[in-house]
Design a protein around this motif. Structure first.
Motif, PDB file in Angstrom:
ATOM      1  N   ALA A 100      -1.736  13.772  10.410  1.00 57.52           N
ATOM      2  CA  ALA A 100      -1.458  13.865   9.080  1.00 57.52           C
ATOM      3  C   ALA A 100      -0.127  13.201   8.624  1.00 57.52           C
ATOM      4  N   ARG A 101       0.685  13.395   9.785  1.00 53.73           N
ATOM      5  CA  ARG A 101       1.920  12.832   9.582  1.00 53.73           C
ATOM      6  C   ARG A 101       2.018  11.058   9.623  1.00 53.73           C
ATOM      7  N   LEU A 102       1.150  10.550  10.392  1.00 61.55           N
ATOM      8  CA  LEU A 102       1.007   9.307  10.430  1.00 61.55           C
ATOM      9  C   LEU A 102       0.323   8.754   9.146  1.00 61.55           C
ATOM     10  N   ILE A 103      -0.720   9.283   8.706  1.00 67.38           N
ATOM     11  CA  ILE A 103      -1.083   9.047   7.361  1.00 67.38           C
ATOM     12  C   ILE A 103      -0.180   8.974   6.292  1.00 67.38           C
ATOM     13  N   ALA A 104       0.790  10.202   6.405  1.00 67.24           N
ATOM     14  CA  ALA A 104       1.696  10.248   5.475  1.00 67.24           C
ATOM     15  C   ALA A 104       2.857   9.128   5.200  1.00 67.24           C
ATOM     16  N   ILE A 105       3.178   8.673   6.713  1.00 63.41           N
ATOM     17  CA  ILE A 105       3.937   7.674   6.949  1.00 63.41           C
ATOM     18  C   ILE A 105       3.393   6.253   6.307  1.00 63.41           C
ATOM     19  N   PHE A 106       2.293   6.138   6.752  1.00 63.26           N
ATOM     20  CA  PHE A 106       1.413   4.986   6.199  1.00 63.26           C
ATOM     21  C   PHE A 106       1.468   4.789   4.820  1.00 63.26           C
ATOM     22  N   PHE A 107       1.121   5.674   3.769  1.00 60.70           N
ATOM     23  CA  PHE A 107       1.144   5.715   2.176  1.00 60.70           C
ATOM     24  C   PHE A 107       2.562   5.552   1.919  1.00 60.70           C
ATOM     25  N   TYR A 108       3.369   6.254   2.514  1.00 60.41           N
ATOM     26  CA  TYR A 108       4.869   6.251   1.986  1.00 60.41           C
ATOM     27  C   TYR A 108       5.456   5.071   2.189  1.00 60.41           C
ATOM     28  N   THR A 109       5.180   4.256   3.451  1.00 65.45           N
ATOM     29  CA  THR A 109       5.918   3.141   3.522  1.00 65.45           C
ATOM     30  C   THR A 109       5.445   2.098   2.539  1.00 65.45           C
ATOM     31  N   THR A 110       3.945   2.161   2.675  1.00 68.04           N
ATOM     32  CA  THR A 110       3.301   1.109   1.953  1.00 68.04           C
ATOM     33  C   THR A 110       3.749   1.176   0.582  1.00 68.04           C
ATOM     34  N   ALA A 111       3.813   2.170  -0.033  1.00 69.89           N
ATOM     35  CA  ALA A 111       4.378   2.421  -1.428  1.00 69.89           C
ATOM     36  C   ALA A 111       5.826   1.733  -1.661  1.00 69.89           C
ATOM     37  N   THR A 112       6.817   2.266  -0.865  1.00 69.69           N
ATOM     38  CA  THR A 112       7.841   1.910  -0.985  1.00 69.69           C
ATOM     39  C   THR A 112       8.203   0.277  -0.849  1.00 69.69           C
ATOM     40  N   LEU A 113       7.640  -0.162  -0.178  1.00 74.44           N
ATOM     41  CA  LEU A 113       7.586  -1.641   0.125  1.00 74.44           C
ATOM     42  C   LEU A 113       7.023  -2.487  -1.006  1.00 74.44           C
ATOM     43  N   ILE A 114       5.765  -1.895  -1.380  1.00 73.75           N
ATOM     44  CA  ILE A 114       5.190  -2.382  -2.827  1.00 73.75           C
ATOM     45  C   ILE A 114       6.316  -2.386  -3.910  1.00 73.75           C
ATOM     46  N   ILE A 115       7.126  -1.216  -4.180  1.00 68.72           N
ATOM     47  CA  ILE A 115       8.082  -1.258  -5.046  1.00 68.72           C
ATOM     48  C   ILE A 115       9.147  -2.260  -4.925  1.00 68.72           C
ATOM     49  N   ALA A 116       9.472  -2.359  -3.742  1.00 70.18           N
ATOM     50  CA  ALA A 116      10.592  -3.058  -3.346  1.00 70.18           C
ATOM     51  C   ALA A 116      10.235  -4.652  -3.614  1.00 70.18           C
ATOM     52  N   PHE A 117       9.270  -5.121  -3.656  1.00 68.24           N
ATOM     53  CA  PHE A 117       8.865  -6.590  -3.931  1.00 68.24           C
ATOM     54  C   PHE A 117       8.081  -6.697  -5.167  1.00 68.24           C
ATOM     55  N   THR A 118       8.082  -5.828  -5.996  1.00 65.58           N
ATOM     56  CA  THR A 118       7.450  -5.741  -7.462  1.00 65.58           C
ATOM     57  C   THR A 118       8.612  -6.516  -8.150  1.00 65.58           C
ATOM     58  N   SER A 119       8.026  -7.066  -9.399  1.00 62.08           N
ATOM     59  CA  SER A 119       8.874  -7.757 -10.381  1.00 62.08           C
ATOM     60  C   SER A 119       8.481  -7.296 -11.712  1.00 62.08           C
ATOM     61  N   ALA A 120       9.093  -7.855 -12.779  1.00 60.35           N
ATOM     62  CA  ALA A 120       8.778  -7.408 -14.257  1.00 60.35           C
ATOM     63  C   ALA A 120       7.220  -8.284 -14.167  1.00 60.35           C
ATOM     64  N   GLY A 121       6.989  -9.403 -13.641  1.00 53.85           N
ATOM     65  CA  GLY A 121       5.718 -10.116 -13.709  1.00 53.85           C
ATOM     66  C   GLY A 121       4.507  -9.398 -12.872  1.00 53.85           C
ATOM     67  N   SER A 122       4.733  -8.402 -11.860  1.00 49.29           N
ATOM     68  CA  SER A 122       3.976  -7.769 -11.246  1.00 49.29           C
ATOM     69  C   SER A 122       3.956  -6.054 -11.365  1.00 49.29           C
ATOM     70  N   ALA A 123       4.543  -5.613 -12.395  1.00 52.12           N
ATOM     71  CA  ALA A 123       4.726  -4.287 -12.658  1.00 52.12           C
ATOM     72  C   ALA A 123       3.561  -3.501 -12.581  1.00 52.12           C
ATOM     73  N   VAL A 124       2.488  -4.094 -13.075  1.00 53.22           N
ATOM     74  CA  VAL A 124       1.249  -3.343 -12.879  1.00 53.22           C
ATOM     75  C   VAL A 124       1.030  -2.652 -11.280  1.00 53.22           C
ATOM     76  N   LEU A 125       1.695  -3.205 -10.531  1.00 48.48           N
ATOM     77  CA  LEU A 125       1.593  -2.635  -9.068  1.00 48.48           C
ATOM     78  C   LEU A 125       2.069  -1.269  -8.918  1.00 48.48           C
ATOM     79  N   LEU A 126       2.716  -0.868  -9.929  1.00 49.30           N
ATOM     80  CA  LEU A 126       3.322   0.507 -10.210  1.00 49.30           C
ATOM     81  C   LEU A 126       2.282   1.564  -9.950  1.00 49.30           C
ATOM     82  N   PHE A 127       1.135   1.310 -10.665  1.00 48.15           N
ATOM     83  CA  PHE A 127       0.051   1.859 -10.637  1.00 48.15           C
ATOM     84  C   PHE A 127      -0.705   2.264  -9.388  1.00 48.15           C
TER      85      PHE A 127
END
Length: 433
Positions: A100-127
Motif C-alpha cells: 500500500a505504501r509503495l503504491i502511495a509513493i508512486f502516485f504521490y511522486t508522479t503527481a508532484t513531478l507533473i505539477i513541477a513541470f507543468t506551465s500555463a500551456g500544459s495546465a490541463v495536466l492538473l486534472f
C-alpha cells in the motif's frame, strides 16, 4: 534504526506524524496554490478581453471561467480523495502495509513531478496530478492510522492526532505560496517535495511493518528492520489489559485577499486540536471500563458509549461552523476558519476512532474507505453548488448555507442512536449478538 534513547514505536509515531503533516492532506491548502497558479497565468486563456478588473479572492482580475476551472479541479481532487479511499482501503487490507505504501509513493511522486513541470500551456495536466496527489495522500494516512495500535489505551488519541496532522498538511501549499512570493519558483518547490519521496521509501522499510499492526498488541511484537525491539513491560501489561477489556471496538484588494487566503491556510493547522477528541474518547473509555468491571456490563457497550460525546460534539462544531459561514460579516470569517478546521479534525478523527471501536480491525480499511467513498459522492455537489452561487444566486450563498445547516441537524441522530443502543446493551447484555 530508532536508537537506544528513542523507543521504536515512538520513532514510528513521530515520523508518521511528520509524513501526514508534511504531505498527506495537502489538497486542503488548494486556495494557496490557486494564488500561485493564477500568477503563473494558468487557464488565463479562458479569460476574455472583457474580464472584469475587480480583484477576486486571489487578488487577480475577475474571471469566472478561470475560477470555475480551478473549482472543477478541486472538486475532482476532493472526490477522488474520498471515493478512492474504499479501493485503497481494500488494497491495504488485502496486500498490507508495504504494498500500500509503495503504491502511495508512486502516485504521490508522479503527481508532484507533473505539477513541477507543468506551465500555463500544459495546465490541463492538473486534472491528472491533483487526483493522483490525493490518492497517494489518503494511502499514507490509512497506513499510518494503524500506529495507534501500538499505544494501547491511548489508541484513539493517536488516531485523532494523525487525522489532525493530515488536515494540517494543507499548510504545505501555504508555505509554497509564501516561498513563491519570496522568489522561489513553483517548480523548485515541487521538485524538492518529489525528492522527499526517498524518505517515504526509507520509512516504509525501516519503521513500518510488512503486514498489519495487530490489535490488541501481542507481547514481544516487533516490526520493521529492528526485530530486537519488542514491547516493554508496561506495553505488555497494557496489551494484556486491552485484550481482556476490549475485544471489540467577495471581492477585496489584492493585498487584503492574500491576507485572508493566508489566514485561512494558517488556521488549517488542525494537528493542535484533533488529539483533544481522541483524549476525550480515551478518558471516557477508561471511566466506563471501571464501571463495567463493577456492573458486569459488556465491553462492547463500554467502548461505544465512549464515542457518544465525541460524535455529538462533532455535530455541534459543524453546526457552529455553518452558522458563522452564513453571516455576511467578513471579520467573523476568522472564527469560521477556526471552526472549520476544528470541526473537520473532529469529523475525520471521530469517524476513524468510531470504526475501530465498533467493528473488527481486519475490516477497518474497507469500512473507512466505504465511508470516505460515500462522502466523495456528496463532494461532487461542490462544483454545481459553486456554479449555482455564481450564477442564479448572484454570489449570495445564503440559501445554500441554510440547506447545509438543515443537513447538519440530521447528523445529531447518529450519537442519539448510538447512545440508545448503549443503554439497551447496558440494561440487557444478552441483547448483544
Amino acid at each position: 534504526m530508532a536508537g537506544q534513547g528513542l523507543p521504536l514505536h515512538v520513532a514510528t509515531l513521530l515520523t508518521g506524524l511528520l509524513e501526514c503533516l508534511g504531505f498527506a492532506g495537502v489538497l486542503f491548502g488548494w486556495p494557496s496554490l490557486v494564488f500561485v497558479f493564477k500568477n503563473e497565468d494558468y487557464f488565463k486563456d479562458l479569460c476574455g478581453p472583457d474580464a472584469g478588473p475587480i480583484g477576486n479572492a486571489t487578488g487577480q482580475a475577475d474571471c469566472k471561467a478561470q475560477d470555475e476551472r480551478f473549482s472543477l479541479i478541486f472538486t475532482l481532487g476532493s472526490f477522488m480523495n474520498n471515493f478512492m479511499t474504499f479501493p485503497t482501503g481494500y488494497i491495504f487490507d488485502r496486500f498490507k502495509t508495504t504494498v500500500a505504501r509503495l503504491i502511495a509513493i508512486f502516485f504521490y511522486t508522479t503527481a508532484t513531478l507533473i505539477i513541477a513541470f507543468t506551465s500555463a500551456g500544459s495546465a490541463v495536466l492538473l486534472f491528472l496530478a491533483m487526483p493522483m496527489l490525493t490518492i497517494g495522500g489518503i494511502l499514507f494516512l490509512i497506513t499510518n492510522l494503524q500506529i495507534g495500535n501500538l499505544f494501547g489505551q491511548h489508541r484513539s488519541t493517536i488516531i485523532t492526532l494523525y487525522n489532525g496532522a493530515f488536515d494540517s498538511s494543507s499548510a504545505v501549499f501555504l508555505i509554497i505560496k509564501l516561498l513563491y512570493e519570496k522568489g522561489i519558483s513553483l517548480r523548485a518547490s515541487f521538485i524538492f517535495i518529489s525528492v522527499c519521496s526517498t524518505w517515504h521509501v526509507a520509512r516504509t522499510f525501516l519503521l513500518m511493518p510488512r503486514g498489519h499492526i495487530p490489535y490488541p498488541l501481542p507481547p514481544n511484537y516487533s516490526y520493521g528492520l529492528c526485530p530486537g525491539n519488542g514491547t516493554t513491560k508496561e506495553e505488555k501489561e497494557t496489551a494484556e489489559h486491552e485484550n481482556r477489556e476490549l475485544q471489540s471496538k467577495e471581492f477585496l484588494s489584492a493585498k487584503e485577499v492574500s491576507t485572508y487566503t493566508n489566514a485561512f491556510a494558517f488556521t488549517q493547522f488542525g494537528v493542535l486540536c484533533a488529539p483533544w477528541n481522541g483524549l476525550l474518547m480515551d478518558r471516557l473509555k477508561q471511566k466506563y471500563q471501571k464501571e463495567a468491571r463493577k456492573t458486569g456490563s459488556s465491553t462492547l457497550a463500554v467502548a461505544l458509549c465512549s464515542t457518544v460525546p465525541s460524535l455529538a460534539l462533532t455535530s455541534l462544531l459543524c453546526l457552529g461552523f455553518a452558522l458563522c459561514a452564513s453571516v455576511p460579516i467578513l471579520p467573523l470569517q476568522y472564527l469560521t476558519f477556526i471552526l472549520q478546521v476544528i470541526s473537520r479534525s473532529f469529523l475525520y478523527g471521530s469517524n476513524a476512532a468510531f470504526l475501530t471501536l465498533a467493528f473488527p480491525s481486519e475490516h477497518f480499511g474497507k469500512l473507512f474507505g466505504l465511508v470516505m467513498a460515500l462522502s466523495a459522492v456528496v463532494s461532487l455537489l461542490q462544483f454545481p453548488i459553486f456554479t449555482l452561487i455564481k450564477g442564479s444566486l448572484q454570489n449570495d450563498p445564503f440559501y445554500v448555507n441554510v440547506m447545509f445547516m438543515l443537513a447538519i441537524l440530521l447528523t445529531f441522530f447518529h450519537p442519539f442512536l448510538v447512545y440508545r443502543e448503549c443503554r439497551t446493551w447496558k440494561e440487557s447484555p444478552s441483547a448483544i449478538a
